[in-house]
Write an enzyme that holds these catalytic residues in place. Structure first.
Site, PDB file in Angstrom:
ATOM      1  N   GLU A 175       1.114  -1.307  -0.066  1.00 17.00           N
ATOM      2  CA  GLU A 175       0.343   0.764  -0.268  1.00 17.00           C
ATOM      3  C   GLU A 175       0.821   1.265  -0.278  1.00 17.00           C
ATOM      4  O   GLU A 175       0.886   2.263   0.780  1.00 17.00           O
ATOM      5  CB  GLU A 175      -0.739  -0.239   0.890  1.00 17.00           C
ATOM      6  CG  GLU A 175      -2.413  -0.579   1.085  1.00 17.00           C
ATOM      7  CD  GLU A 175      -3.154  -1.193   1.783  1.00 17.00           C
ATOM      8  OE1 GLU A 175      -2.274  -0.836   2.960  1.00 17.00           O
ATOM      9  OE2 GLU A 175      -3.544  -1.927   2.140  1.00 17.00           O
ATOM     10  N   ASN A 223       2.072  -5.393  -3.258  1.00 14.07           N
ATOM     11  CA  ASN A 223       0.514  -5.615  -3.111  1.00 14.07           C
ATOM     12  C   ASN A 223      -0.375  -4.226  -2.445  1.00 14.07           C
ATOM     13  O   ASN A 223       0.113  -3.102  -1.456  1.00 14.07           O
ATOM     14  CB  ASN A 223       0.697  -6.343  -1.464  1.00 14.07           C
ATOM     15  CG  ASN A 223      -0.652  -7.169  -1.549  1.00 14.07           C
ATOM     16  OD1 ASN A 223      -0.858  -7.515  -2.119  1.00 14.07           O
ATOM     17  ND2 ASN A 223      -1.240  -6.456  -0.072  1.00 14.07           N
ATOM     18  N   HIS A 259     -10.356  -6.607  -1.825  1.00  8.42           N
ATOM     19  CA  HIS A 259     -11.644  -5.875  -0.884  1.00  8.42           C
ATOM     20  C   HIS A 259     -12.761  -5.534  -1.668  1.00  8.42           C
ATOM     21  O   HIS A 259     -12.426  -4.513  -2.412  1.00  8.42           O
ATOM     22  CB  HIS A 259     -11.047  -5.059  -0.191  1.00  8.42           C
ATOM     23  CG  HIS A 259      -9.878  -6.102   1.389  1.00  8.42           C
ATOM     24  ND1 HIS A 259     -10.030  -7.050   1.432  1.00  8.42           N
ATOM     25  CD2 HIS A 259      -8.642  -6.022   0.951  1.00  8.42           C
ATOM     26  CE1 HIS A 259      -9.557  -7.638   2.504  1.00  8.42           C
ATOM     27  NE2 HIS A 259      -8.427  -6.680   1.879  1.00  8.42           N
ATOM     28  N   GLU A 291      -6.301 -10.718  -0.989  1.00  9.57           N
ATOM     29  CA  GLU A 291      -6.747 -10.846   0.265  1.00  9.57           C
ATOM     30  C   GLU A 291      -8.178 -10.375  -0.132  1.00  9.57           C
ATOM     31  O   GLU A 291      -9.270 -10.102   0.471  1.00  9.57           O
ATOM     32  CB  GLU A 291      -6.654  -9.456   0.726  1.00  9.57           C
ATOM     33  CG  GLU A 291      -5.275  -9.106   0.698  1.00  9.57           C
ATOM     34  CD  GLU A 291      -4.230  -8.254   1.651  1.00  9.57           C
ATOM     35  OE1 GLU A 291      -6.069  -7.067   2.035  1.00  9.57           O
ATOM     36  OE2 GLU A 291      -3.012  -7.632   2.092  1.00  9.57           O
ATOM     37  N   ASP A 293     -12.409 -10.745  -0.516  1.00 10.15           N
ATOM     38  CA  ASP A 293     -13.389 -10.781   0.262  1.00 10.15           C
ATOM     39  C   ASP A 293     -14.629 -10.124  -0.169  1.00 10.15           C
ATOM     40  O   ASP A 293     -14.232  -8.805  -1.441  1.00 10.15           O
ATOM     41  CB  ASP A 293     -13.627 -10.682   1.865  1.00 10.15           C
ATOM     42  CG  ASP A 293     -12.532  -9.008   2.067  1.00 10.15           C
ATOM     43  OD1 ASP A 293     -12.826  -7.890   1.045  1.00 10.15           O
ATOM     44  OD2 ASP A 293     -12.172  -8.745   3.285  1.00 10.15           O
TER      45      ASP A 293
HETATM   46  C1  XIL Z   1      -5.947  -5.616   8.016  1.00 12.24           C
HETATM   47  C2  XIL Z   1      -6.326  -7.062   9.202  1.00 12.24           C
HETATM   48  O1  XIL Z   1      -7.603  -8.169   8.736  1.00 12.24           O
HETATM   49  C3  XIL Z   1      -7.123  -6.536  10.745  1.00 12.24           C
HETATM   50  O2  XIL Z   1      -7.193  -7.459  11.736  1.00 12.24           O
HETATM   51  C4  XIL Z   1      -6.181  -5.778  11.432  1.00 12.24           C
HETATM   52  O3  XIL Z   1      -6.976  -5.418  12.331  1.00 12.24           O
HETATM   53  C5  XIL Z   1      -6.214  -4.261  10.540  1.00 12.24           C
HETATM   54  O4  XIL Z   1      -4.861  -5.311   9.323  1.00 12.24           O
HETATM   55  N1  XIL Z   1      -4.779  -4.564   3.435  1.00 12.24           N
HETATM   56  C6  XIL Z   1      -3.973  -5.534   4.358  1.00 12.24           C
HETATM   57  C7  XIL Z   1      -4.187  -6.285   5.244  1.00 12.24           C
HETATM   58  O5  XIL Z   1      -2.750  -5.486   3.825  1.00 12.24           O
HETATM   59  O6  XIL Z   1      -2.806  -6.522   6.342  1.00 12.24           O
HETATM   60  C8  XIL Z   1      -4.923  -5.281   6.896  1.00 12.24           C
HETATM   61  O7  XIL Z   1      -5.564  -6.698   7.694  1.00 12.24           O
HETATM   62  C9  XIL Z   1      -6.632  -5.816   5.246  1.00 12.24           C
HETATM   63  C10 XIL Z   1      -6.179  -4.574   4.341  1.00 12.24           C
END
Ligand code: XIL
Length: 373
Positions: A175, A223, A259, A291, A293
Site C-alpha cells: 500500500e 501488494n 476487497h 485478500e 472478500d
Molecule cells: C487487516 C487485518 O485483517 C485486521 O485484523 C487488522 O486489524 C488490520 O489489518 N490490507 C492489508 C491487510 O494489507 O494487512 C489488512 O489486514 C487489511 C487491508
C-alpha cells in the site's frame, strides 16, 4: 486430486471384487456399500488448475477444531493476517533476537508444514502497524533517516532471513501509493524516510533488494488495494513495475488485494480488472489475488447469491490470466472477518464460510468456477 480419485477408484474396485467373491450382486453391493466419494475441496480443485487457494489466518484460532480442520482441508496456503507485520513481529527496539516475537507466526508456519501447505509472508514494509518504538523514536527525533534506514534493513534481513525456505512469497511493500497514483507519505518514504525521500520509488526498490539479499529464493511482491482495475493507482504501480523489470530490480509479481463489494460486479469493471491483470502478466510478472472478500450489508439470500456470482467471476478472471497463480481470501469464515469491525457493523458476511463454518453459496461458486473447463 488425482491421488484421491485414484485411491477412491482403487477402493471401490476392491470392494466390488470382495463382494463378488462373497457371491453377492456386485453392482447392487457397490451402490449400497461403497462410501460416497468425498466432495472435492477448494484446494484440490485449485491444484487441478495449477492455482493455489489460500486464506489469511491467525495462530490463536488454530486451537478451535473447526477452524483448523476447515483451513487445512480447504486451503493450500496460509498467510498470517497480522502476525508478520512490523509491530507484531518486531515489538521491541534493537536488532538481536530479543527484539523479535517470532513465536505466533512460527506457529502458523508449523501448522502449514504439518498439513502440506505453503506460507505467503505479509508484509515487510507498510505504513500501518509500525512498532510504537519506531513511531515514538521518530516523533521524538531520536530516530532520524540514517537510523531508520538501518532499522528497516535489519528488520527485512532478520524477518525474511528467519523465514527463508519456509515462506515462498513475500509482500515486500504494501500500500505505498495513494489513489491518485502519488506516493503515500509514510514513515518509510518521507516522514522522515530512509534517506530516499523525493526519489520516488527508490525506497521501495531498496526494500526489494534487501529482501532479495535475505532470501534469494523467495518470490517478491508489491501488494495494494483498489488497484484491481485500470486507474491512476494501478497506472502508477504499472509504471514502477515496468521500471523495476527493465532494470532488473528483484520483483516477481503484484498482489491485488481485491476487497470488493457487489458494485464490482459489472461488465465494465470486470473487463478492466482482466485487462489490468493482463498488462502486468505481459511484463512477465506473477499475479496473486491476495485478500479477496466480498462484503454485503445483510446476509439475505439475494445478497449471498450476488456475492457468490462475483466470487465465481473473480475466480474465472484469475484462471483466464496466464500468470495468476494464487487466489486467496482474507480469512475464510465470517466468524473472524475483519470487515464488520472496519465497516463499523454496516457491512460483513464477506467470506466463503459462514460463522458456523458452513459453506456459503460463494464457496460453491468458487468451486464451480475451478471445475469449469
Ligand atoms: C487487516 C487485518 O485483517 C485486521 O485484523 C487488522 O486489524 C488490520 O489489518 N490490507 C492489508 C491487510 O494489507 O494487512 C489488512 O489486514 C487489511 C487491508
Amino acid at each position: 486430486m488425482f491421488a484421491h480419485r485414484t485411491t477412491y477408484l482403487f477402493l471401490a474396485g476392491l470392494l466390488a471384487s470382495q463382494t463378488a467373491a462373497l457371491g453377492q450382486n456386485p453392482v447392487m453391493t457397490r451402490q449400497d456399500a461403497s462410501p460416497q466419494p468425498r466432495s472435492v475441496t477448494l484446494r484440490e480443485a485449485g491444484s487441478a488448475r495449477r492455482l493455489i487457494i489460500g486464506a489469511a489466518a491467525s495462530p490463536g484460532r488454530l486451537s478451535e477444531p473447526q477452524y483448523a480442520d476447515t483451513l487445512a482441508a480447504q486451503f493450500r496456503q496460509i498467510e498470517p493476517e497480522i502476525h508478520m507485520k512490523f509491530g507484531f513481529i518486531h515489538p521491541r527496539p534493537g536488532s538481536d533476537a530479543s527484539a523479535y516475537d517470532f513465536a505466533p507466526a512460527d506457529k502458523l508456519v508449523a501448522f502449514a508444514q504439518a498439513h502440506d501447505m505453503l506460507v505467503r509472508g505479509h508484509c515487510l514494509v507498510w505504513h500501518q502497524r509500525v512498532a510504537d518504538w519506531v513511531v515514538g523514536g521518530v516523533a521524538a527525533k531520536t530516530i532520524g533517516s540514517e537510523q531508520l534506514k538501518a532499522i528497516l534493513q535489519n528488520h527485512i534481513s532478520t524477518v525474511a532471513g528467519h523465514y527463508a525456505g519456509n515462506v515462498w512469497a513475500w509482500d515486500v511493500v504494501n500500500e505505498a501509493f495513494n489513489d491518485d497514483g502519488s506516493l503515500r507519505s509514510t514513515i518509510w518514504y518521507d516522514s522522515p524516510g530512509i534517506g530516499l525521500k523525493d526519489r520516488g520509488t527508490a525506497y521501495i526498490e531498496q526494500a526489494f533488494r534487501w529482501a532479495h539479499a535475505a532470501d534469494p529464493k523467495a518470490k517478491l511482491f508489491y501488494n495494494d488495494y483498489e488497484a484491481e482495475v485500470i486507474n491512476p493507482k494501478s497506472d502508477a504501480i504499472y509504471t514502477m513495475a515496468k521500471d523495476f523489470v527493465a532494470r532488473g530490480a528483484p520483483i516477481d509479481g503484484i498482489g491485488f488485494q481485491a476487497h470488493f463489494d457487489l458494485a464490482f460486479d459489472n461488465p465494465k469493471t470486470l473487463d478492466s480488472f482482466a485487462a489490468n491483470l493482463k498488462r502486468f502478466s505481459d511484463l512477465g510478472l506473477e499475479i496473486h489475488i491476495t485478500e479477496l472478500d466480498v462484503r454485503v450489508n445483510a446476509p439475505n439470500a439475494t445478497n449471498l447469491a450476488a456475492q457468490a456470482a462475483l466470487y465465481g467471476k473473480v475466480t474465472t478472471v484469475c484462471l483466464q490470466n496466464p500468470t495468476c497463480r494464487v487466489l486467496q481470501t482474507w480469512g475464510f469464515t465470517d466468524k473472524y472477518s475483519w470487515i464488520p469491525a472496519y465497516f463499523k457493523g454496516k457491512q460483513g458476511w464477506a467470506l466463503p464460510f459462514d460463522d458456523s463454518y458452513q459453506k456459503k453459496p460463494a464457496y460453491n461458486a468458487i468451486l464451480k468456477a475451478l471445475e469449469a473447463k
